[in-house]
Enzyme design. Structure first.
Site, PDB file in Angstrom:
ATOM      1  N   HIS A  64       0.916  -1.270   0.152  1.00 28.76           N
ATOM      2  CA  HIS A  64      -0.043   0.014   0.023  1.00 28.76           C
ATOM      3  C   HIS A  64       0.775   1.368   0.064  1.00 28.76           C
ATOM      4  CE1 HIS A  64      -3.682  -2.066   1.402  1.00 28.76           C
ATOM      5  NE2 HIS A  64      -3.540  -2.242   0.310  1.00 28.76           N
ATOM      6  N   ASP A  66       1.387   4.350   1.150  1.00 23.29           N
ATOM      7  CA  ASP A  66       1.648   4.978   2.146  1.00 23.29           C
ATOM      8  C   ASP A  66       2.812   4.241   3.144  1.00 23.29           C
ATOM      9  OD1 ASP A  66      -0.550   3.126   2.708  1.00 23.29           O
ATOM     10  OD2 ASP A  66      -0.681   3.958   4.880  1.00 23.29           O
ATOM     11  N   HIS A  67       3.215   3.082   2.530  1.00 18.84           N
ATOM     12  CA  HIS A  67       4.283   2.282   3.212  1.00 18.84           C
ATOM     13  C   HIS A  67       5.444   1.969   2.434  1.00 18.84           C
ATOM     14  CE1 HIS A  67       1.929   1.105   6.859  1.00 18.84           C
ATOM     15  NE2 HIS A  67       0.906   1.530   6.102  1.00 18.84           N
ATOM     16  N   HIS A 142      -4.246  -8.318   6.689  1.00 18.62           N
ATOM     17  CA  HIS A 142      -4.570  -7.112   6.000  1.00 18.62           C
ATOM     18  C   HIS A 142      -5.174  -7.357   4.637  1.00 18.62           C
ATOM     19  CE1 HIS A 142      -4.543  -2.880   5.921  1.00 18.62           C
ATOM     20  NE2 HIS A 142      -3.645  -2.733   4.701  1.00 18.62           N
ATOM     21  N   ASP A 213      -0.056  -2.687   9.363  1.00 19.64           N
ATOM     22  CA  ASP A 213      -1.502  -2.592   9.053  1.00 19.64           C
ATOM     23  C   ASP A 213      -1.940  -4.009   9.109  1.00 19.64           C
ATOM     24  OD1 ASP A 213      -0.554  -0.073   8.192  1.00 19.64           O
ATOM     25  OD2 ASP A 213      -1.908  -0.064   6.571  1.00 19.64           O
ATOM     26  N   HIS A 271       0.247   4.873  13.017  1.00 22.29           N
ATOM     27  CA  HIS A 271      -0.613   4.602  11.971  1.00 22.29           C
ATOM     28  C   HIS A 271      -2.180   5.272  12.007  1.00 22.29           C
ATOM     29  CE1 HIS A 271      -2.636   2.545   8.462  1.00 22.29           C
ATOM     30  NE2 HIS A 271      -1.538   2.619   7.893  1.00 22.29           N
TER      31      HIS A 271
END
Length: 307
Positions: A64, A66-67, A142, A213, A271
């Site tokens: 993802h 944002d990582h 996840h 996550d 997070h």
């Protein structure tokens, strides 16, 4: 002897309230690890005075954006700065393909070698076995293949008690044996020097677990039981528990109960959803269950030592 964790970014999917995407620098022994690399990570490293040359290991939890959207920029800057050292890059299936595609279409050829290690989704395995520590994957729950990481020092050798050595003659081999916990023996098999009289207890071995996550994973409690420090995502407060489950995330209350049950030393919460401008609901909820809880505020350094 200690471990250190520097928070670079602590927000979830969107940049908001001066909080950036997930990224942190972890130091163990003399090794530096970058864990996740959200957009803007290299700028945050500059802000908090982290030298790019110190980073020899990068661990990405999942694909993802944002990582990991900051990764290609970071690697390009390392290249431009003349890096020659090999870099270890651990991450999910597909990461190597993405980077190769980006570099092929930008006609980029790095000065340094990247050694890719692809973790196996859903499995726990050692992905780095250093003489002084191991790094083990922790399968997260996840929407896409996702892994946390457990950094764990190996048991340290016993320490020589210098105060009692003045009247004792020891060879280099004797010193090695004492550090390994052995007695020094005479040729006839009798004890010449008892180990406990010449040595001190080993320094403590430290451990750190990173939970990216994920929905709550109580089945991992035994695997991380007693770690000195745990970073656990806490995207929502518990009034958003249903939303957390639907989006494969965890609440602060759930993370705190998990930390308490796993008997960890300290819990770091991160997070955060962009819906929280102020983080009081997150930290208050966690501390009501597990008092040694902290927020992953950017620029904050958490240290665990033997004192």
């Amino acid at each position: 002897m200690s471990l250190e964790l520097l928070i670079l970014g602590s927000n979830s999917a969107a940049f908001a309230h001066r909080r950036h995407h997930t990224a942190q620098v972890f130091k163990l022994q003399d090794q530096y690890f970058l864990i996740d690399c959200g957009e803007g990570t290299q700028l945050l490293m500059k802000r908090y005075k982290v030298k790019l040359s110190r980073i020899d290991h990068i661990f990405i939890s999942h694909l993802h954006g944002d990582h990991y959207f900051g990764l290609i920029g970071l690697l390009s800057t390392m290249h431009l700065f003349g890096r020659k050292k090999e870099l270890l890059l651990v991450g999910p299936p597909g990461l190597k393909e993405i980077l190769q595609l980006q570099m092929r279409h930008s006609e980029t050829s790095l000065n340094f070698h990247i050694r890719f290690v692809e973790f196996k989704p859903g499995e726990s395995e050692i992905v780095m076995d250093h003489p002084k520590f191991t790094v083990t994957t922790l399968p997260m729950d996840h929407r896409v293949p996702c892994s946390g990481y457990l950094f764990k020092e190996k048991p340290k050798k016993r320490r020589i008690n210098r105060k009692v050595l003045a009247d004792v003659q020891l060879s280099n081999l004797d010193i090695i044996r004492l550090k390994d916990g052995e007695d020094i023996m005479n040729e006839d098999g009798s004890v010449k020097h008892e180990n406990k009289l010449l040595t001190l207890d080993s320094h403590p071995s430290f451990s750190y677990a990173f939970f990216s996550d994920t929905r709550l994973r109580p089945e991992l409690q035994e695997k991380i039981k007693g770690v000195d420090m745990l970073y656990h995502e806490a995207t929502f407060a518990n009034d958003m528990k249903d939303r957390a489950f639907i989006t494969y995330h965890t609440t602060a209350e759930q993370a705190a109960q998990f930390a308490k049950d796993a008997k960890v030393g300290k819990l770091i919460l991160g997070h955060f959803s962009a819906r929280y401008k102020e983080l009081d609901p997150i930290i208050n909820e966690a501390r009501a269950i597990f008092e040694p809880s902290e927020l992953a505020i950017e620029g904050t350094k958490f240290v665990v030592d033997g004192k």
